[in-house]
Design a protein around this motif. Structure first.
Motif, PDB file in Angstrom:
ATOM      1  N   ASP A 458       0.829  -1.204   0.000  1.00  0.00           N
ATOM      2  CA  ASP A 458       0.000   0.000   0.000  1.00  0.00           C
ATOM      3  C   ASP A 458       0.863   1.253   0.000  1.00  0.00           C
ATOM      4  O   ASP A 458       0.517   2.268  -0.613  1.00  0.00           O
ATOM      5  N   THR A 459       2.017   1.195   0.692  1.00  0.00           N
ATOM      6  CA  THR A 459       2.941   2.333   0.683  1.00  0.00           C
ATOM      7  C   THR A 459       3.450   2.586  -0.735  1.00  0.00           C
ATOM      8  O   THR A 459       3.595   3.746  -1.154  1.00  0.00           O
ATOM      9  N   CYS A 460       3.709   1.523  -1.488  1.00  0.00           N
ATOM     10  CA  CYS A 460       4.126   1.683  -2.894  1.00  0.00           C
ATOM     11  C   CYS A 460       3.071   2.441  -3.691  1.00  0.00           C
ATOM     12  O   CYS A 460       3.398   3.326  -4.497  1.00  0.00           O
ATOM     13  N   ALA A 461       1.809   2.108  -3.460  1.00  0.00           N
ATOM     14  CA  ALA A 461       0.735   2.802  -4.178  1.00  0.00           C
ATOM     15  C   ALA A 461       0.665   4.269  -3.772  1.00  0.00           C
ATOM     16  O   ALA A 461       0.465   5.153  -4.616  1.00  0.00           O
ATOM     17  N   VAL A 462       0.832   4.554  -2.483  1.00  0.00           N
ATOM     18  CA  VAL A 462       0.827   5.938  -2.004  1.00  0.00           C
ATOM     19  C   VAL A 462       1.981   6.713  -2.633  1.00  0.00           C
ATOM     20  O   VAL A 462       1.802   7.858  -3.096  1.00  0.00           O
ATOM     21  N   LEU A 463       3.158   6.116  -2.672  1.00  0.00           N
ATOM     22  CA  LEU A 463       4.322   6.790  -3.236  1.00  0.00           C
ATOM     23  C   LEU A 463       4.162   7.029  -4.735  1.00  0.00           C
ATOM     24  O   LEU A 463       4.549   8.086  -5.244  1.00  0.00           O
ATOM     25  N   GLN A 464       3.595   6.054  -5.438  1.00  0.00           N
ATOM     26  CA  GLN A 464       3.430   6.232  -6.882  1.00  0.00           C
ATOM     27  C   GLN A 464       2.461   7.372  -7.172  1.00  0.00           C
ATOM     28  O   GLN A 464       2.690   8.170  -8.091  1.00  0.00           O
ATOM     29  N   ALA A 465       1.381   7.490  -6.395  1.00  0.00           N
ATOM     30  CA  ALA A 465       0.436   8.590  -6.584  1.00  0.00           C
ATOM     31  C   ALA A 465       1.098   9.929  -6.274  1.00  0.00           C
ATOM     32  O   ALA A 465       0.939  10.913  -7.018  1.00  0.00           O
ATOM     33  N   LYS A 466       1.858   9.962  -5.183  1.00  0.00           N
ATOM     34  CA  LYS A 466       2.531  11.206  -4.785  1.00  0.00           C
ATOM     35  C   LYS A 466       3.554  11.633  -5.843  1.00  0.00           C
ATOM     36  O   LYS A 466       3.624  12.812  -6.214  1.00  0.00           O
TER      37      LYS A 466
END
Length: 511
Positions: A458-466
């Motif tokens: 989920d952190t990967c998804a947050v970072l990709q969006a950011k």
């Protein structure tokens, strides 16, 4: 060996939020997801039958982990050479048929043990995975829908306290009770099935408003019972075991299903915030407060402030709730709670979701999203409060100004990256000052490595969006109107599933 402390002193340095740091962290966490998933696969035998297991521990949680990773593949950076077949790994962990366990009033949630709802939840997710998560052709077995309807009917008849093994227990908590069943239903509703299944599901999903109502009513009744026994000095509008998790799930319902309940939900959140503020950012396990003998208040999801932070993240994304019921205590509780988790959140128990480092870090991911992408909603809520209170400025305005999306993401990254130092992912003793113990269930979802893998993904998804937002803004795209329309940005947001069995980003359909 000396006895381990409750938590280790936090000597971590929050990383600076910039494109280079985020890109590097994204690649490192992608590697951690792959390696962690490989360890889980190698150490988890395939099940022969359902047995008495829930998603919390053992193979049902492993199945959910792999199915979540399959859904999130686009943000995990896997190539043909490095990828695992997450879908197949997940499907292998879902036995056929239903368990022999009876459907009990005290076992309506998929999270705890001995409930056919566990099997139904995973069988439905397996069918959706086979349908590639959204072609609208998946179907649900008739026996599964019939069992869900039976569970709903039992839930609507349950009292706030239900009998189990000769004792009374809360009937609404997410682990075993009605809120856990509600979470299953909300996630089922997030998908489209074939026409026959959609028709059969109508009487089941149509009861969602009624389940919300009986849970709210039970909370009101709990408050009355508390007042009769202890007086009204510390009473909250809703009082039931596990209230922060219950309210987080309820806030994932549709706006029209929540409208009549928003006043009592808002007042309850404010009461919880003021309770946390009165204990300097902690959240007591009980009211009246009492100790089980621990050396200090617990800082972990199952009994502590992280659960309140997740609830507040969910609340701040709800437009109607925030505009009508936001209170300055919400900001104060977020600030103090974040300070306590940062100071006391490196638990010697290790890296798990339920009572570990990754579980303590996840609320900051959700708060990042709330402050980064729902800031206008929050500003409107603060302005509405000033008008209601007839004030010109917010009390403790300096605290509110410290709360930024980047501040939460920075602390989340520090904890998430450090969780790689915990067992069983890392069994070396590189840091003798932080001797994290091996979890009781080393590879399970809530108590072991599978939970860390979900948190890292989920952190990967947050970072990709950011990162995508930063890229677009650098190109001159408007952050408030242009960025949300970008397909790559939206794709990364959609892959942020949220905390297993709890959410925080709404009911995304993946549990």
């Amino acid at each position: 060996m000396a006895e381990r402390p409750q938590f280790f002193p936090n000597t971590l340095t929050p990383p600076t939020i910039n494109a280079a740091t985020l890109a590097s962290s994204l690649e490192e966490l992608r590697i951690a997801v792959r390696n962690g998933a490989e360890q889980v696969k190698e150490n988890t035998p395939l099940p022969e039958s359902w047995g008495s297991h829930g998603i919390f521990r053992a193979f049902p949680g492993i199945a959910l982990t792999f199915l979540r990773l399959d859904y999130q593949t686009s943000v995990l950076g896997d190539t043909k050479e490095t990828s695992l077949d997450y879908r197949q790994l997940g499907l292998q962990q879902v036995p056929s048929g239903l368990p022999e366990a009876p459907l009990l009033p005290s076992r309506l949630s998929a999270i705890g043990s001995s409930s056919p709802v566990t099997a139904i939840t995973l069988r439905i997710l397996a069918a959706l995975a086979k349908d590639n998560w959204g072609n609208g052709k998946a179907n649900i077995a008739v026996e599964d829908i019939s069992c869900l309807l039976d569970a709903v009917q039992i839930a609507l008849k349950n009292e706030p306290l239900v009998a189990h093994d000769g004792r009374k227990m809360g009937g609404d908590e997410i682990l075993f009770g009605r809120a856990g069943l509600l979470w299953t239903l909300l996630n089922i509703r997030a998908h489209t099935f074939d026409e026959k299944t959609q028709t059969a599901l109508t009487p089941v999903l149509g009861k969602i408003p009624d389940i919300i109502r009986v849970i709210i009513d039970a909370g009101r009744q709990g408050s009355k019972s508390y007042i009769n026994k202890n007086g009204d000095q510390e009473a909250h509008p809703l009082m039931v075991h596990g209230i922060t998790g219950i309210l987080t799930i309820i806030l994932s319902a549709k706006p029209d299903e929540l409208a009549e309940h928003l006043p009592v939900i808002g007042d309850s959140i404010t009461a919880l915030c003021k309770l946390s503020i009165s204990t300097n950012g902690h959240l007591p396990m009980t009211l009246p407060p009492f100790s089980y003998g621990q050396r200090s208040e617990l800082v972990q999801l199952c009994h502590g402030t992280p659960g309140l932070l997740i609830l507040l993240a969910a609340a701040l994304k709800n437009t109607a709730l925030t505009r009508a019921h936001w209170d300055p205590s919400w900001d104060q509780a977020i600030y103090l709670g974040t300070e306590r988790v940062w100071e006391e959140g490196l638990l010697s128990k290790g890296g798990s979701l339920c009572h570990g480092i990754s579980g303590n870090a996840w609320p900051w991911l959700l708060l990042h999203n709330a402050f980064e992408y729902s800031s206008k909603n929050l500003d409107n809520g603060r302005e509405a409060y000033l008008q209601r209170a007839q004030l010109l400025a917010l009390p403790n305005a300096d605290v509110s100004q410290r709360l930024t999306g980047d501040s939460f993401l920075s602390r989340a990254l520090a904890f998430m990256m450090h969780a790689r130092e915990t067992r069983p992912y890392n069994t070396s003793t590189a840091d003798p000052e932080k001797d994290y113990r091996m979890p009781d269930a080393p590879y399970a979802l809530f108590e072991g490595l599978a939970g860390n893998v979900c948190a890292w993904a989920d952190t990967c998804a947050v970072l990709q969006a950011k990162l995508r937002k930063m890229e677009l803004v650098e190109q001159g795209v408007c952050a408030t109107s242009g960025v949300p329309k970008d397909e790559a940005f939206q794709e990364a947001l959609l892959k942020q599933i949220g905390f297993p069995a709890l959410g925080g980003n709404g009911a995304t359909g993946l549990y």
